[in-house]
Design a protein around this motif. Structure first.
Motif, mmCIF file in Angstrom:
data_model
loop_
_atom_site.group_PDB
_atom_site.id
_atom_site.type_symbol
_atom_site.label_atom_id
_atom_site.label_comp_id
_atom_site.label_asym_id
_atom_site.label_seq_id
_atom_site.Cartn_x
_atom_site.Cartn_y
_atom_site.Cartn_z
ATOM 1 N N LEU A 87 0.896 -1.383 0.147
ATOM 2 C CA LEU A 87 -0.159 0.006 -0.078
ATOM 3 C C LEU A 87 0.928 1.221 -0.103
ATOM 4 O O LEU A 87 2.115 1.336 0.591
ATOM 5 N N THR A 88 0.387 2.207 -0.890
ATOM 6 C CA THR A 88 1.158 3.484 -0.618
ATOM 7 C C THR A 88 0.095 4.414 0.395
ATOM 8 O O THR A 88 -0.928 4.386 0.400
ATOM 9 N N VAL A 89 0.794 5.163 1.297
ATOM 10 C CA VAL A 89 0.175 5.704 2.251
ATOM 11 C C VAL A 89 0.480 7.085 2.280
ATOM 12 O O VAL A 89 1.671 7.541 2.108
ATOM 13 N N ARG A 90 -0.420 8.019 2.563
ATOM 14 C CA ARG A 90 -0.595 9.466 2.601
ATOM 15 C C ARG A 90 -1.119 9.716 4.087
ATOM 16 O O ARG A 90 -1.924 9.234 4.315
ATOM 17 N N ALA A 91 -0.489 10.749 4.414
ATOM 18 C CA ALA A 91 -0.698 11.296 5.778
ATOM 19 C C ALA A 91 -1.451 12.987 5.567
ATOM 20 O O ALA A 91 -0.387 13.693 5.870
ATOM 21 N N PRO A 92 -2.617 13.009 5.390
ATOM 22 C CA PRO A 92 -2.960 14.210 5.226
ATOM 23 C C PRO A 92 -2.860 15.302 6.569
ATOM 24 O O PRO A 92 -2.769 16.491 6.552
ATOM 25 N N ASP A 93 -2.985 14.404 7.631
ATOM 26 C CA ASP A 93 -2.671 14.933 9.037
ATOM 27 C C ASP A 93 -2.080 14.124 10.040
ATOM 28 O O ASP A 93 -2.209 12.844 9.744
ATOM 29 N N ALA A 94 -2.088 14.264 11.428
ATOM 30 C CA ALA A 94 -1.522 13.448 12.208
ATOM 31 C C ALA A 94 -2.374 12.336 12.297
ATOM 32 O O ALA A 94 -1.991 11.242 13.007
ATOM 33 N N ASP A 95 -3.853 12.639 12.291
ATOM 34 C CA ASP A 95 -4.773 11.304 12.672
ATOM 35 C C ASP A 95 -5.493 10.884 11.682
ATOM 36 O O ASP A 95 -6.409 10.231 11.800
ATOM 37 N N ARG A 96 -5.030 10.899 10.277
ATOM 38 C CA ARG A 96 -5.673 10.339 9.142
ATOM 39 C C ARG A 96 -4.475 9.870 8.291
ATOM 40 O O ARG A 96 -3.483 10.400 7.997
ATOM 41 N N ARG A 97 -5.060 8.787 7.635
ATOM 42 C CA ARG A 97 -4.087 8.054 6.490
ATOM 43 C C ARG A 97 -4.794 7.641 5.597
ATOM 44 O O ARG A 97 -6.145 7.105 5.727
ATOM 45 N N GLN A 98 -4.385 7.699 4.439
ATOM 46 C CA GLN A 98 -5.156 7.498 3.130
ATOM 47 C C GLN A 98 -4.312 6.537 2.456
ATOM 48 O O GLN A 98 -3.231 6.893 2.137
ATOM 49 N N VAL A 99 -4.678 5.185 2.123
ATOM 50 C CA VAL A 99 -3.927 4.275 1.381
ATOM 51 C C VAL A 99 -4.492 3.696 0.227
ATOM 52 O O VAL A 99 -5.587 3.760 -0.064
ATOM 53 N N THR A 100 -3.451 3.563 -0.780
ATOM 54 C CA THR A 100 -4.078 2.862 -2.322
ATOM 55 C C THR A 100 -3.421 1.722 -2.572
ATOM 56 O O THR A 100 -1.872 1.788 -2.169
ATOM 57 N N SER A 101 -3.853 0.794 -2.964
ATOM 58 C CA SER A 101 -3.186 -0.492 -3.375
ATOM 59 C C SER A 101 -2.819 -0.420 -4.761
ATOM 60 O O SER A 101 -3.484 0.669 -5.640
ATOM 61 N N PRO A 102 -2.159 -1.020 -5.438
ATOM 62 C CA PRO A 102 -1.639 -1.172 -7.070
ATOM 63 C C PRO A 102 -2.941 -1.345 -7.613
ATOM 64 O O PRO A 102 -2.974 -0.800 -8.955
ATOM 65 N N ASP A 103 -3.988 -2.028 -7.369
ATOM 66 C CA ASP A 103 -5.169 -2.189 -8.242
ATOM 67 C C ASP A 103 -6.002 -1.181 -8.148
ATOM 68 O O ASP A 103 -7.081 -1.463 -8.603
#
Length: 118
Positions: A87-103
């Motif tokens: 998973l690719t992970v983004r952290a828009p802020d300290a308490d939130r994570r957005q993840v994306t898989s290759p598909d």
């Protein structure tokens, strides 16, 4: 490296309406020792994880095998698909994570140390 240590509750998930899941909302706890455990929707899950830069890779993940309502089962399928990929992970802020898989599967998680407690 994106910090994911702690407990995270899913607030959005490709293929499932998380807001309608009630007690079946998926959550994961990432321990600093490389262990991950939580609730995938119906069943408990446990496995390993490693992080490098902005990616998380999961090792073998096992789960219990109970049946549940269709909505929770759909969410569980989506969670297990995410746990089966890098998973690719983004952290828009300290308490939130957005993840994306290759598909193209995506999820949003919020820090929630009370998730999973009865």
């Amino acid at each position: 490296m994106v910090d994911v240590d702690g407990t995270w509750r899913f607030t959005a998930l490709t293929g499932a309406d998380v807001s309608a899941l009630g007690q079946h909302v998926p959550w994961l706890t990432f321990d600093g020792d490389g262990q991950v455990y939580g609730m995938a929707g119906v069943n408990r899950v446990r496995g390993t994880w490693t992080a490098q830069d902005d990616t998380i890779t999961f090792g073998p993940v096992v789960s219990t095998l109970m049946a549940g309502p269709p909505e929770a089962t759909d969410a569980e399928r989506a969670v297990l698909a995410l746990l089966g990929s890098t998973l690719t992970v983004r952290a828009p802020d300290a308490d939130r994570r957005q993840v994306t898989s290759p598909d193209g599967g995506t999820a949003e998680l919020v820090r929630d140390e009370s998730a999973g407690r009865v």
